[in-house]
Design a protein around this motif. Sequence first.
Motif, PDB file in Angstrom:
ATOM      1  N   ASN A 304       0.807  -1.223   0.000  1.00 15.56           N
ATOM      2  CA  ASN A 304       0.000   0.000   0.000  1.00 15.56           C
ATOM      3  C   ASN A 304       0.842   1.276   0.000  1.00 15.56           C
ATOM      4  O   ASN A 304       0.309   2.387   0.031  1.00 15.56           O
ATOM      5  N   ASP A 306       2.709   2.771   2.173  1.00 20.86           N
ATOM      6  CA  ASP A 306       2.603   3.706   3.293  1.00 20.86           C
ATOM      7  C   ASP A 306       3.883   3.808   4.119  1.00 20.86           C
ATOM      8  O   ASP A 306       3.923   4.509   5.127  1.00 20.86           O
ATOM      9  N   GLY A 311      -0.725  -4.937   6.803  1.00 21.52           N
ATOM     10  CA  GLY A 311      -1.694  -5.438   5.830  1.00 21.52           C
ATOM     11  C   GLY A 311      -1.169  -6.618   5.042  1.00 21.52           C
ATOM     12  O   GLY A 311      -0.706  -7.610   5.593  1.00 21.52           O
ATOM     13  N   ASP A 313       1.443  -6.620   3.048  1.00 20.59           N
ATOM     14  CA  ASP A 313       2.876  -6.554   2.727  1.00 20.59           C
ATOM     15  C   ASP A 313       3.498  -7.939   2.943  1.00 20.59           C
ATOM     16  O   ASP A 313       3.121  -8.668   3.857  1.00 20.59           O
TER      17      ASP A 313
END
Length: 443
Positions: A304, A306, A311, A313
């Motif tokens: 994502n 960030d 999540g 990853d």
Amino acid sequence: MANNGGPTATRSLGPTSPCLNTGSNPLSLTTDQRGAGYVRVHGSAADMGAFEDQPAPSVAAPVVTTPAQAVIVSSLGFAIMGTAQATSLVKVWHDANGNGFIDASEQPEVGSFQLTGAATAWTVNVTLNANSTMKYLVTAEIGALGSAVVAVPDITHDSIAPSAPTITAPGSAVTVSSSTFSIQGTAEADALVRIYEDTNGNGVLDTGEPVVQSDQLAGGATSFAVLVNLQQSQVNHYLATAVDGAGNESAAAAVPAITHQPSTTVAPPVVTNPAAAVTVNANSFNIMGTATAGHLVRIYADVNGDGVINGSDFVAGQQQLGPTETAFVINVALAQNAANRFLATADDGAGNESAPTVVPTITESANPFGGGGGGGGGGGGGCAAGAPVALLHRPCCSGGLASPAAVAPPGPGAEPYSVSFMPMPGAGHGRLGPLTGSAVPYY
């Protein structure tokens, strides 16, 4: 007594039996005890007893395709499906005592399907008894002829949800520096264990809370271990459920809080390549840098983008450094025609993982040099003297670099160049020193 066709067990007659053609048929019955497909008189007279010796019936036995094997379902309705001889009447019977015969108490059939024309596919819907294993038999009939009896694989109805999983790790709230954690415990045998992110931390599985990982138990196994990526520098809340073979899902068990705190004793890696955001035309890229000797360097795909590991990853590559080794080169696959973002961490082997280092964005593009204008009046043109010359660095079949002649063709418009190649790890790399010559600039 044996299954000689028809719904009931009978005793067949041998070729020299005194019962052959010595009986009578005062009631003018059309079939023997086996029913449709088995005539009462075959030959000069009826045979003595319930069994009439005769050729096997000409109606092919039906084939059951659904269920193909024993199944467990949560719905009370089930569609038994298969194929049978064209124009036959397919009948499904409830084999209540499971003996493989159609007994008098099991008549009439629970459903039927009349095939017409050239059609051979049939479907018969049956109603299951709640939370029971159901046994069925199938026959096919054409007029007075009947097929052999075919058993349907067991159909078990199950509407009872399994017990919630028992969580054994973590046994209580914990604080860790690793970016992942293995949630462990026990659940119903062969269940699908789901780990949900408890987004609001209320200990209840709310609508929209996502499944982050799962583990399908098999072979009677009851123990599970599910590896999850932790939200960095946060308290992580999870829930666990068990789903049985019928799709019934248990209540959610709350996993003790897992707090992620990056290790302050493990230095994060230093990424030297790429040193800045780059655009390449390649399937993979060598991320390079340095870390503390003996540490395990991991490269995570920052799905994502960030800048933290969370999540979905995942580890895209890793390298274990030796006791005196500090340099790492980790090859990662690139998503094509996309911006690829990665994070690098170091793990000291004692469960301590550093904070992540953000790798400069690696953009994969089929046209890494852009579409600059051509010569003449097209708005583009050649390079000014002394401008950088881009040489395509292409691997050859042996893993080394292409020859200088291949990357530096002479010709009209060529300009002088001097290029130094940095040695690269791997077979064949680093054997070229500084190159000088001339090449047509590539724009």
